[in-house]
Motif scaffolding. Structure first.
Motif, PDB file in Angstrom:
ATOM      1  N   GLY A  36       0.825  -1.212   0.000  1.00  0.00           N
ATOM      2  CA  GLY A  36       0.000   0.000   0.000  1.00  0.00           C
ATOM      3  C   GLY A  36       0.857   1.258   0.000  1.00  0.00           C
ATOM      4  O   GLY A  36       0.642   2.178  -0.795  1.00  0.00           O
ATOM      5  N   SER A  41      -3.882   1.584   5.050  1.00  0.00           N
ATOM      6  CA  SER A  41      -3.809   0.132   4.897  1.00  0.00           C
ATOM      7  C   SER A  41      -2.509  -0.250   4.203  1.00  0.00           C
ATOM      8  O   SER A  41      -2.109   0.393   3.243  1.00  0.00           O
ATOM      9  CB  SER A  41      -4.955  -0.381   4.040  1.00  0.00           C
ATOM     10  OG  SER A  41      -6.132   0.314   4.321  1.00  0.00           O
ATOM     11  N   PHE A  57      -5.362  -2.723   1.318  1.00  0.00           N
ATOM     12  CA  PHE A  57      -5.218  -1.498   0.546  1.00  0.00           C
ATOM     13  C   PHE A  57      -6.155  -1.507  -0.665  1.00  0.00           C
ATOM     14  O   PHE A  57      -6.769  -0.493  -0.998  1.00  0.00           O
ATOM     15  CB  PHE A  57      -3.753  -1.389   0.087  1.00  0.00           C
ATOM     16  CG  PHE A  57      -3.471  -0.224  -0.794  1.00  0.00           C
ATOM     17  CD1 PHE A  57      -3.362   1.053  -0.269  1.00  0.00           C
ATOM     18  CD2 PHE A  57      -3.297  -0.387  -2.164  1.00  0.00           C
ATOM     19  CE1 PHE A  57      -3.090   2.145  -1.086  1.00  0.00           C
ATOM     20  CE2 PHE A  57      -3.019   0.693  -2.979  1.00  0.00           C
ATOM     21  CZ  PHE A  57      -2.915   1.955  -2.445  1.00  0.00           C
TER      22      PHE A  57
END
Ligand SMILES: Nc1nc2c(ncn2[C@@H]2O[C@H](COP(=O)(O)OP(=O)(O)OP(=O)(O)O)[C@@H](O)[C@H]2O)c(=O)[nH]1
Ligand SMILES: [Mg+2]
Length: 257
Positions: free
Chosen positions: A86, A194, A199
């Motif tokens: 992420g 995240s 993500f």
């Protein structure tokens, strides 16, 4: 980035106007293969490799791919810390948004996402979708050589997310995606925290919450042949807890736009 295409077209037929962000951690063997396939399939597209100081020297491999490309289509970002997929994508998106790319694509380095099918995602963006997901679970989508336990986990995660969030997306964890830049500009990327798989759910959910359209197109997802997966238990737990939180919050508060 000049275009000879009609103005309504967002990405040109050869991919010009698009940036593919490829995060890498220990992908030295895979990276040259995927970049070559990508530039053959979409000769006008640009690539940004985001490498988190891979111990196997993927960063150097990326540098030599960039140096060898006379058309200057390949770029490299070196990050000093490995803090998850992420964060690597967020850094890559910021780089792309600083430039005039109209569409930003997520693609794994390990060959799971076929560059030869990227046109399906780009066509859907050109047809008006804000976020296009290359989906394993819509008609025409396929899984090749994926271990059964991974398939069960992935389908379970998708069912869970669909129920918790009430989002009608079949493959909300998928990592093969094309975003119109306006989506990335409009969903509050600064607040995204995240790290792993989650993500992908996070970004799809934010896109829906902000009124953007998601379209899924079928892809063939192929298990990596070379190198190791970075999937672990922490990533699964992160998704489980966050999705529950977003689902509850989403039901309590109306859509933002
Ligand atoms: N820069 C960066 N890239 C990462 C990180 N973790 C994974 N990646 C890359 O993200 C892509 C997806 O990672 P994979 O290990 O294939 O994860 P996955 O596709 O979820 O797992 P498999 O299906 O088992 O392959 C690959 O290109 C990885 O090299 C990270 O922390 N930093
Ligand atoms: Mg993979």
């Amino acid at each position: 980035m000049t275009s000879s295409q009609p103005e309504s077209r967002i990405v040109d037929a050869d991919g010009a106007g698009g940036l593919v962000v490829i995060p890498t951690f220990n992908e030295r063997e895979n990276l040259p293969i995927i970049v070559e396939r990508l530039l053959t399939a979409q000769p006008g597209i640009h690539v940004l490799v985001v490498d988190d100081s891979s111990p196997d020297g993927t960063g150097d491999v990326a540098e030599s791919l960039a140096a060898d490309d006379a058309a200057d289509r390949v770029h490299v970002m070196h990050r000093t810390v490995k803090d998850g997929l992420g964060k690597a994508y967020l850094a890559g998106f910021a780089w792309g948004l600083d430039r005039d790319y109209r569409v930003i694509v997520e693609m794994d380095a390990d060959g799971s996402h076929a560059p030869e099918q990227l046109y399906r995602l780009l066509d859907a963006v050109n047809a008006g979708a804000d976020l296009v997901i290359g989906s394993r679970y819509v008609p025409g989508g396929e899984l090749v050589n994926w271990p059964k336990r991974r398939e069960v986990l992935s389908k379970g995660a998708n069912t869970y997310a669909r129920l918790m969030l009430g989002a009608r997306v079949k493959d909300i964890t998928a990592g093969y995606r094309a975003f119109r830049r306006e989506v990335l500009e409009g969903i509050g990327l600064d607040e995204v925290d995240s790290a792993g798989y989650c993500f992908q759910i996070d970004l799809a959910w934010r896109s829906l919450q902000n009124g953007f359209t998601i379209r899924e197109v079928p892809i063939t997802f192929t298990e990596r042949e070379i190198g190791e997966s970075k999937m672990d238990g922490g990533v699964i737990m992160e998704s489980f807890l966050n999705v529950a939180r977003w689902g509850i919050r989403g039901r309590l508060s109306p859509r933002r736009r």
